[in-house]
Design a protein around this motif. Structure first.
Motif, PDB file in Angstrom:
ATOM      1  N   ASP A 124     -19.377  -4.975  -7.560  1.00  0.00           N
ATOM      2  CA  ASP A 124     -18.796  -4.536  -9.281  1.00  0.00           C
ATOM      3  C   ASP A 124     -19.168  -6.126  -9.720  1.00  0.00           C
ATOM      4  O   ASP A 124     -18.123  -6.640  -9.555  1.00  0.00           O
ATOM      5  CB  ASP A 124     -18.168  -4.253  -9.359  1.00  0.00           C
ATOM      6  N   SER A 125     -20.018  -6.820 -11.081  1.00  0.00           N
ATOM      7  CA  SER A 125     -19.852  -8.252 -11.120  1.00  0.00           C
ATOM      8  C   SER A 125     -19.684  -8.463 -13.076  1.00  0.00           C
ATOM      9  O   SER A 125     -19.200  -6.865 -13.372  1.00  0.00           O
ATOM     10  CB  SER A 125     -21.139  -8.928 -10.694  1.00  0.00           C
ATOM     11  N   GLY A 126     -20.356  -9.243 -13.475  1.00  0.00           N
ATOM     12  CA  GLY A 126     -20.199  -8.770 -15.029  1.00  0.00           C
ATOM     13  C   GLY A 126     -20.442 -10.018 -15.662  1.00  0.00           C
ATOM     14  O   GLY A 126     -20.482 -11.532 -15.093  1.00  0.00           O
ATOM     15  N   LEU A 127     -21.553 -10.484 -16.692  1.00  0.00           N
ATOM     16  CA  LEU A 127     -21.587 -11.864 -17.427  1.00  0.00           C
ATOM     17  C   LEU A 127     -20.519 -11.894 -18.623  1.00  0.00           C
ATOM     18  O   LEU A 127     -20.815 -10.618 -19.986  1.00  0.00           O
ATOM     19  CB  LEU A 127     -22.863 -11.537 -17.846  1.00  0.00           C
ATOM     20  N   PHE A 128     -19.705 -12.706 -19.294  1.00  0.00           N
ATOM     21  CA  PHE A 128     -18.604 -12.047 -19.503  1.00  0.00           C
ATOM     22  C   PHE A 128     -18.701 -13.198 -20.982  1.00  0.00           C
ATOM     23  O   PHE A 128     -18.901 -14.376 -20.974  1.00  0.00           O
ATOM     24  CB  PHE A 128     -17.640 -12.904 -19.208  1.00  0.00           C
ATOM     25  N   LEU A 129     -18.573 -12.843 -22.296  1.00  0.00           N
ATOM     26  CA  LEU A 129     -19.197 -13.365 -23.427  1.00  0.00           C
ATOM     27  C   LEU A 129     -17.978 -14.127 -24.012  1.00  0.00           C
ATOM     28  O   LEU A 129     -16.676 -13.023 -24.258  1.00  0.00           O
ATOM     29  CB  LEU A 129     -19.855 -12.666 -24.382  1.00  0.00           C
ATOM     30  N   ARG A 130     -17.484 -14.694 -24.627  1.00  0.00           N
ATOM     31  CA  ARG A 130     -16.447 -15.523 -25.108  1.00  0.00           C
ATOM     32  C   ARG A 130     -15.244 -15.107 -24.275  1.00  0.00           C
ATOM     33  O   ARG A 130     -14.118 -14.246 -24.791  1.00  0.00           O
ATOM     34  CB  ARG A 130     -16.400 -14.766 -26.447  1.00  0.00           C
ATOM     35  N   SER A 131     -14.987 -14.912 -22.821  1.00  0.00           N
ATOM     36  CA  SER A 131     -14.069 -15.328 -22.700  1.00  0.00           C
ATOM     37  C   SER A 131     -13.132 -15.762 -22.485  1.00  0.00           C
ATOM     38  O   SER A 131     -13.491 -17.131 -22.338  1.00  0.00           O
ATOM     39  CB  SER A 131     -14.843 -15.475 -20.939  1.00  0.00           C
ATOM     40  N   THR A 132     -11.431 -15.577 -22.026  1.00  0.00           N
ATOM     41  CA  THR A 132     -10.405 -15.423 -22.181  1.00  0.00           C
ATOM     42  C   THR A 132     -10.375 -16.712 -20.635  1.00  0.00           C
ATOM     43  O   THR A 132     -11.241 -16.089 -19.521  1.00  0.00           O
ATOM     44  CB  THR A 132      -8.960 -15.630 -22.861  1.00  0.00           C
ATOM     45  N   GLU A 133      -9.478 -17.555 -19.498  1.00  0.00           N
ATOM     46  CA  GLU A 133      -9.040 -17.880 -18.685  1.00  0.00           C
ATOM     47  C   GLU A 133      -8.611 -17.003 -17.707  1.00  0.00           C
ATOM     48  O   GLU A 133      -8.623 -16.683 -16.305  1.00  0.00           O
ATOM     49  CB  GLU A 133      -8.212 -18.536 -18.586  1.00  0.00           C
ATOM     50  N   LYS A 134      -7.738 -15.724 -18.792  1.00  0.00           N
ATOM     51  CA  LYS A 134      -7.216 -14.263 -17.788  1.00  0.00           C
ATOM     52  C   LYS A 134      -8.662 -12.897 -17.909  1.00  0.00           C
ATOM     53  O   LYS A 134      -8.717 -11.649 -17.085  1.00  0.00           O
ATOM     54  CB  LYS A 134      -6.522 -13.712 -18.879  1.00  0.00           C
ATOM     55  N   ALA A 140     -20.930  -8.304 -20.901  1.00  0.00           N
ATOM     56  CA  ALA A 140     -22.502  -7.204 -20.375  1.00  0.00           C
ATOM     57  C   ALA A 140     -22.675  -6.963 -19.322  1.00  0.00           C
ATOM     58  O   ALA A 140     -22.443  -8.229 -18.081  1.00  0.00           O
ATOM     59  CB  ALA A 140     -23.669  -8.459 -20.436  1.00  0.00           C
ATOM     60  N   MET A 141     -22.533  -5.742 -18.912  1.00  0.00           N
ATOM     61  CA  MET A 141     -22.322  -5.224 -17.791  1.00  0.00           C
ATOM     62  C   MET A 141     -23.667  -5.645 -16.364  1.00  0.00           C
ATOM     63  O   MET A 141     -24.732  -5.474 -16.759  1.00  0.00           O
ATOM     64  CB  MET A 141     -22.016  -4.112 -17.876  1.00  0.00           C
ATOM     65  N   VAL A 142     -22.436  -5.909 -15.233  1.00  0.00           N
ATOM     66  CA  VAL A 142     -23.548  -6.413 -14.018  1.00  0.00           C
ATOM     67  C   VAL A 142     -22.973  -4.996 -12.609  1.00  0.00           C
ATOM     68  O   VAL A 142     -22.347  -5.857 -12.460  1.00  0.00           O
ATOM     69  CB  VAL A 142     -23.497  -8.130 -13.555  1.00  0.00           C
ATOM     70  N   ASP A 143     -22.764  -4.308 -12.965  1.00  0.00           N
ATOM     71  CA  ASP A 143     -22.068  -2.987 -12.683  1.00  0.00           C
ATOM     72  C   ASP A 143     -23.013  -2.527 -11.553  1.00  0.00           C
ATOM     73  O   ASP A 143     -23.743  -1.436 -11.848  1.00  0.00           O
ATOM     74  CB  ASP A 143     -21.522  -1.892 -13.216  1.00  0.00           C
ATOM     75  N   TYR A 144     -23.625  -3.312 -10.505  1.00  0.00           N
ATOM     76  CA  TYR A 144     -25.133  -3.487  -9.220  1.00  0.00           C
ATOM     77  C   TYR A 144     -24.372  -1.857  -8.435  1.00  0.00           C
ATOM     78  O   TYR A 144     -24.473  -2.846  -7.634  1.00  0.00           O
ATOM     79  CB  TYR A 144     -26.093  -4.251  -9.335  1.00  0.00           C
ATOM     80  N   HIS A 145     -23.832  -0.984  -8.566  1.00  0.00           N
ATOM     81  CA  HIS A 145     -23.865  -0.058  -7.722  1.00  0.00           C
ATOM     82  C   HIS A 145     -24.228   0.892  -7.995  1.00  0.00           C
ATOM     83  O   HIS A 145     -23.939   1.913  -9.190  1.00  0.00           O
ATOM     84  CB  HIS A 145     -21.933  -0.721  -7.547  1.00  0.00           C
ATOM     85  N   ASN A 146     -23.687   2.291  -7.004  1.00  0.00           N
ATOM     86  CA  ASN A 146     -23.173   3.911  -7.815  1.00  0.00           C
ATOM     87  C   ASN A 146     -22.403   4.067  -8.400  1.00  0.00           C
ATOM     88  O   ASN A 146     -21.506   3.416  -8.794  1.00  0.00           O
ATOM     89  CB  ASN A 146     -23.379   4.351  -6.894  1.00  0.00           C
ATOM     90  N   ASP A 147     -23.340   4.386 -10.054  1.00  0.00           N
ATOM     91  CA  ASP A 147     -22.347   4.936 -10.636  1.00  0.00           C
ATOM     92  C   ASP A 147     -22.430   3.602 -12.256  1.00  0.00           C
ATOM     93  O   ASP A 147     -21.472   3.536 -12.928  1.00  0.00           O
ATOM     94  CB  ASP A 147     -20.552   5.463 -10.650  1.00  0.00           C
ATOM     95  N   GLY A 148     -22.990   3.123 -11.474  1.00  0.00           N
ATOM     96  CA  GLY A 148     -22.612   1.511 -12.299  1.00  0.00           C
ATOM     97  C   GLY A 148     -24.019   1.243 -13.542  1.00  0.00           C
ATOM     98  O   GLY A 148     -24.614   2.590 -13.580  1.00  0.00           O
ATOM     99  N   ASN A 149     -24.371   0.037 -13.943  1.00  0.00           N
ATOM    100  CA  ASN A 149     -24.957  -0.090 -14.922  1.00  0.00           C
ATOM    101  C   ASN A 149     -24.683  -1.590 -15.441  1.00  0.00           C
ATOM    102  O   ASN A 149     -24.563  -2.877 -15.311  1.00  0.00           O
ATOM    103  CB  ASN A 149     -23.953  -0.315 -16.219  1.00  0.00           C
ATOM    104  N   LEU A 150     -26.605  -1.509 -15.830  1.00  0.00           N
ATOM    105  CA  LEU A 150     -26.832  -3.489 -16.135  1.00  0.00           C
ATOM    106  C   LEU A 150     -26.977  -3.416 -17.697  1.00  0.00           C
ATOM    107  O   LEU A 150     -27.766  -2.870 -18.538  1.00  0.00           O
ATOM    108  CB  LEU A 150     -27.973  -3.433 -15.756  1.00  0.00           C
ATOM    109  N   GLN A 245     -18.553 -12.583 -13.274  1.00  0.00           N
ATOM    110  CA  GLN A 245     -17.945 -11.987 -12.346  1.00  0.00           C
ATOM    111  C   GLN A 245     -17.875 -10.765 -10.705  1.00  0.00           C
ATOM    112  O   GLN A 245     -17.945 -10.834 -10.180  1.00  0.00           O
ATOM    113  CB  GLN A 245     -17.034 -11.039 -13.510  1.00  0.00           C
ATOM    114  N   VAL A 246     -16.652 -11.554  -9.739  1.00  0.00           N
ATOM    115  CA  VAL A 246     -16.742 -10.874  -8.539  1.00  0.00           C
ATOM    116  C   VAL A 246     -15.520  -9.908  -8.751  1.00  0.00           C
ATOM    117  O   VAL A 246     -14.590 -10.103  -8.678  1.00  0.00           O
ATOM    118  CB  VAL A 246     -16.606 -11.510  -7.677  1.00  0.00           C
ATOM    119  N   HIS A 247     -15.906  -8.716  -8.627  1.00  0.00           N
ATOM    120  CA  HIS A 247     -14.852  -7.753  -9.548  1.00  0.00           C
ATOM    121  C   HIS A 247     -13.833  -7.846  -7.962  1.00  0.00           C
ATOM    122  O   HIS A 247     -14.182  -7.825  -7.063  1.00  0.00           O
ATOM    123  CB  HIS A 247     -14.909  -5.875  -9.411  1.00  0.00           C
TER     124      HIS A 247
END
Length: 269
Positions: A124-134, A140-150, A245-247
């Motif tokens: 499970d990954s992701g492309l974060f926009l206007r991200s904080t350090e937290k 923008a979803m990069v949930d590249y797995h079963n039941d995920g989404n791009l 991200q790496v979830h």
């Protein structure tokens, strides 16, 4: 100096476009001698031409993580493992369950970000926009797995809202449509493999403008999402970093996310 390959192409074109005239004279295409720079410009790929035309700036040099840093402040772990391998930013959990984000040193307000992705099917990954350090961000979803989404939109640490119009199935070559978005899927689910090539480099793109923001996303030049928030999110400022991200959770120490050709175009008011 014109290289031999370019000369050969010009010669072939000259032969192809030679045509007899009605008066038995022959009109012939006259080849132009091209300088090396001109030939290179003509032979540039459309993607490279678009990148120059639209004013994109590279965020990743293909060799190092200069301009990026790992944040250990997210709820997904102390950061995970982020390295450069084969010209790509490559992320994984460094131990089972331990993930996190790698984020740009620079902060951005209104912008369009584009990159190429070739992730394993599972993490499970992701492309974060206007991200904080937290790691609080519009994702923008990069949930590249079963039941995920791009390229749907998710509120990472800012409410958990979601807008997606398709769901990935057990294998990456199959999807089903979803009613979790007012923006319709622009193609039929059975046409997915015309728009996405598993195991190859695919382009993902996201644009965020305004606050509350309008977010648009694309997969390989096909627009996937157009979504506008209805409120300002208190934990986010007017600008933030761009993050990958790496979830956390599970064991994804032997599966990897890969990103290259990361670039940004700032959008001025």
């Amino acid at each position: 100096m014109t290289n031999l390959w370019t000369s050969s192409l010009v010669a072939k074109a000259a032969r192809k476009w030679s045509a007899p005239m009605s008066n038995n004279r022959c009109f012939r295409f006259v080849p132009l001698l091209l300088s090396g720079a001109t030939a290179a410009a003509l032979l540039a790929t459309p993607l490279e031409a678009q990148r120059r035309e639209r004013g994109f700036t590279e965020l990743f040099d293909g060799k190092t993580l200069v301009g990026w840093h790992v944040s250990g402040m997210t709820g997904h772990g102390s950061g995970g493992r982020w390295v450069v391998e084969n010209g790509a930013i490559t992320g994984s959990q460094d131990r089972p369950g331990n993930g996190g984000i790698v984020v740009t040193d620079r902060k951005f307000r209104d912008f369009e970000v584009a990159l190429e992705m070739n992730n394993d099917y599972g993490p499970d990954s992701g492309l974060f926009l206007r991200s904080t350090e937290k790691g609080q961000a519009y994702q923008a979803m990069v949930d590249y797995h079963n039941d995920g989404n791009l390229m749907g939109v998710y509120g990472e640490g800012i409410g958990g809202f979601i807008s997606r119009n398709f769901v990935l199935l057990e294998t990456p070559d199959k999807i089903r449509s979803s009613n979790e978005s007012s923006y319709p899927l622009p193609f039929k689910p059975e046409e997915w493999t015309k728009h996405w090539k598993h195991g190859q480099w695919n382009e993902l793109r996201a644009r965020i403008v305004g606050n509350p923001p309008r977010i648009q996303t694309w997969i390989n030049a096909t627009q996937i999402m157009d979504w506008t928030d209805k409120e300002k999110r208190a934990v986010l400022g007017e600008e933030g970093g761009i993050a990958l991200q790496v979830h956390g959770g599970g064991d994804f120490t032997q599966q990897f996310v890969r990103y290259r050709k990361v670039r940004v175009r700032e959008i001025k008011p």
